[in-house]
Design an enzyme around this catalytic site. Structure first.
Site, PDB file in Angstrom:
ATOM      1  N   CYS A 293      38.160  43.094  -3.794  1.00  0.00           N
ATOM      2  CA  CYS A 293      37.385  44.268  -4.228  1.00  0.00           C
ATOM      3  C   CYS A 293      36.803  45.039  -3.048  1.00  0.00           C
ATOM      4  O   CYS A 293      36.995  46.244  -2.930  1.00  0.00           O
ATOM      5  CB  CYS A 293      36.269  43.834  -5.171  1.00  0.00           C
ATOM      6  SG  CYS A 293      35.245  45.200  -5.753  1.00  0.00           S
TER       7      CYS A 293
ATOM      8  N   LYS B 229      38.384  53.560  -3.994  1.00  0.00           N
ATOM      9  CA  LYS B 229      37.519  54.640  -4.492  1.00  0.00           C
ATOM     10  C   LYS B 229      37.086  55.568  -3.366  1.00  0.00           C
ATOM     11  O   LYS B 229      36.866  56.772  -3.578  1.00  0.00           O
ATOM     12  CB  LYS B 229      36.289  54.060  -5.199  1.00  0.00           C
ATOM     13  CG  LYS B 229      36.536  53.638  -6.649  1.00  0.00           C
ATOM     14  CD  LYS B 229      37.720  52.748  -6.805  1.00  0.00           C
ATOM     15  CE  LYS B 229      37.955  52.226  -8.190  1.00  0.00           C
ATOM     16  NZ  LYS B 229      39.161  51.361  -8.253  1.00  0.00           N
TER      17      LYS B 229
ATOM     18  N   GLY C 213      40.015  26.361   1.130  1.00  0.00           N
ATOM     19  CA  GLY C 213      39.494  25.161   0.500  1.00  0.00           C
ATOM     20  C   GLY C 213      40.416  24.622  -0.579  1.00  0.00           C
ATOM     21  O   GLY C 213      41.003  25.385  -1.337  1.00  0.00           O
TER      22      GLY C 213
ATOM     23  N   GLY D 201      54.501  51.703 -12.079  1.00  0.00           N
ATOM     24  CA  GLY D 201      53.378  51.187 -12.854  1.00  0.00           C
ATOM     25  C   GLY D 201      52.353  52.268 -13.112  1.00  0.00           C
ATOM     26  O   GLY D 201      51.756  52.815 -12.181  1.00  0.00           O
ATOM     27  N   GLY D 202      52.151  52.581 -14.401  1.00  0.00           N
ATOM     28  CA  GLY D 202      51.198  53.629 -14.764  1.00  0.00           C
ATOM     29  C   GLY D 202      49.886  53.104 -15.282  1.00  0.00           C
ATOM     30  O   GLY D 202      49.151  53.808 -15.971  1.00  0.00           O
TER      31      GLY D 202
ATOM     32  N   ALA E 255      35.548  43.434 -11.261  1.00  0.00           N
ATOM     33  CA  ALA E 255      34.513  42.842 -10.413  1.00  0.00           C
ATOM     34  C   ALA E 255      33.238  42.596 -11.200  1.00  0.00           C
ATOM     35  O   ALA E 255      32.594  41.543 -11.052  1.00  0.00           O
ATOM     36  CB  ALA E 255      34.234  43.755  -9.217  1.00  0.00           C
TER      37      ALA E 255
ATOM     38  N   HIS F  84      19.457  69.186 -20.636  1.00  0.00           N
ATOM     39  CA  HIS F  84      20.344  70.352 -20.592  1.00  0.00           C
ATOM     40  C   HIS F  84      20.075  71.140 -19.316  1.00  0.00           C
ATOM     41  O   HIS F  84      18.930  71.394 -18.975  1.00  0.00           O
ATOM     42  CB  HIS F  84      20.098  71.241 -21.805  1.00  0.00           C
ATOM     43  CG  HIS F  84      20.889  72.519 -21.754  1.00  0.00           C
ATOM     44  ND1 HIS F  84      22.221  72.563 -22.059  1.00  0.00           N
ATOM     45  CD2 HIS F  84      20.526  73.788 -21.412  1.00  0.00           C
ATOM     46  CE1 HIS F  84      22.659  73.808 -21.932  1.00  0.00           C
ATOM     47  NE2 HIS F  84      21.639  74.575 -21.535  1.00  0.00           N
TER      48      HIS F  84
END
Length: 466
Positions: free
Chosen positions: A41, A50, A116, A179-180, A321, A445
């Protein structure tokens, strides 16, 4: 031999969350990680991806500066400095790594670098030493999947791990994404916004986000990508990829017939698989499914061996995550004997950070009908939302699925910053709120969140702007 209350295998989101949460409860913790703390991540997935998507958003926005009355000057050209984009991305990752390392140190978590493995006695062997604990939490994570016959070389045929850590001087001019799903759609969105000639190949009937979100919101993204120039092929079966003097030749078949494209790079984004091999699971008496997922009781995240727990991508739960964070809390609370509240996997928040973003929590309309619910559905478009118009980003909608006369079953969004809007819907779904309860609340608003309120009000039989 070192004794701890808990030994955590894996330093990704689930692992470091388990370590930090256990340490905050006063437990002694050892955290074993073979690579960098933060796992996929932080280092190769969520965060760097991102960061690249946001850079693509800035590039797209600057390219449309004239729409906002902002003149870049005569002859000005917008260009992407790919090394600079990567440098900024790497800086964000580095800052978060240092912060996480400092936090683990302050919580007195012992970090052990190395791979490990579990022993037959349930201890953990790493780097020639043995770590024992009253409990062990396995957070082994996942890795990208590939297709038979496709050899990932990290340069021309790549996975998302390579794409987020590319040291290339520039972006490729032509990319095919196989892959979509979430990962493929995010990269297709970023590449398209950076001006890359992008082709998306998806084996399932719906070419963009074929599994997961409500079709109404997924279709918003599909139309937006196509409008911006992404070529999308659904029901596409990819054949044998061949190297050419100019790149790669990618053949594929769809119901419309056979075709082929030449690209500079092929991104394989067909999902991820759990990492569970070579950890001594069988020797420790821990059951693993045919697909490689560690079997757990999701009420406690306990494996088939007493005292050993597993969380995150190595178990068959949503590979997110934030789900791993939640599972970490469940596992530690179970170890402490605190009777944890299990994760409700049917109601977790999902976000796809494309442009426009797609986000949801709870049942889709199709799922609600299939489950036998008598439902009522209302939608509200961002097209008339004042804040969306100000942002120049009006593609999208809010869709609410509710039991007729009953609680909200699902909230689905596509549009600007819906990753930040989703949590009102997430709370409404998990608290089983009535649409009338949410519709009676005031939304500021002008704001994008007004669209949620506008979608809730019609369940009362009346409406404002809808």
């Amino acid at each position: 031999m070192s004794d701890y209350d808990i030994v955590v295998l894996g330093g990704g989101p689930g692992g470091y969350a388990a370590a930090l949460y256990a340490a905050s409860a006063g437990l002694s913790v050892a955290l074993v990680e073979k690579r960098d703390i933060g796992g996929t991540c932080l280092n190769r997935g969520c965060i760097p991806a991102k960061a690249l998507l946001h850079a693509a958003e800035v590039y797209r926005t600057v390219g449309h500066a004239g729409d906002f009355g902002v003149n870049l000057g005569e002859g000005a050209q917008v260009s992407a400095d790919w090394p600079a984009v990567n440098k900024r991305k790497s800086g964000i990752v580095s800052t978060l790594q240092k912060g996480l390392g400092g936090l683990l140190k302050r919580r007195k978590v012992t970090v052990v670098n190395g791979f490990g493995t579990l022993t037959g006695s349930g201890a953990v062997s790493v780097g020639g030493q043995t770590l024992t604990g009253k409990a062990v939490i396995i957070c082994a994570g996942s890795e990208p999947r590939s297709l038979p016959g496709l050899e990932i070389d990290g340069e021309r045929i790549v996975t998302s791990d390579h794409a987020t850590n590319s040291d290339a001087a520039a972006l490729p001019e032509r990319v095919a994404v196989i892959g979509g799903g979430v990962i493929g759609s995010e990269f297709a969105s970023a590449y398209t916004d950076f001006g890359v000639d992008t082709t998306l190949l998806e084996a399932l009937p719906n070419g963009v986000l074929p599994v997961g979100p409500d079709r109404d919101t997924a279709n918003v993204l599909a139309k937006a990508l196509a409008k911006r120039g992404t070529t999308i092929h659904a029901e596409a079966r990819v054949g044998t990829v061949e190297a050419t003097s100019n790149g790669l030749l990618v053949p594929f078949e769809t119901p419309k017939g056979a075709d082929k494209i030449e690209v500079d790079q092929l991104l394989v984004a067909i999902g991820r698989r759990p990492v569970s091999e070579g950890m001594g699971l069988a020797e420790a008496g821990i059951a693993v499914s045919e697909r490689g997922f560690i079997d757990v009781d999701t009420a406690t995240m306990a494996t088939t061996r007493p005292g050993v727990y597993a969380i995150g991508d190595c178990v068959a739960t949503p590979g997110l995550a934030h789900v791993a964070y939640a599972e970490a809390v469940v596992a530690v609370q179970a170890i402490l004997g605190e009777n944890p509240a299990p994760v409700d996997y049917a109601k977790v928040p999902w976000v796809v950070y494309t442009h426009p973003e797609v986000a949801w929590a709870g049942m889709t309309e199709a799922e609600a009908r299939a489950a036998g619910h008598d439902i009522e559905v209302h939608k509200h478009s961002f097209a008339g939302n004042g804040r969306a118009m100000i942002l120049g980003d009006t593609d999208g909608l809010v869709k609410v699925v509710a039991a007729r006369g009953g609680p909200i079953l699902g909230v689905h969004l596509a549009g600007p910053w819906v990753s930040e809007l989703l949590h009102e819907g997430y709370l409404a779904v998990n608290w089983e709120a009535l649409p009338s309860d949410v519709g009676a609340l005031i939304h500021a608003h002008p704001s994008l969140s007004e669209a949620i309120g506008e979608t809730m009000i019609p369940f009362s039989g009346r409406s404002l702007h809808g």
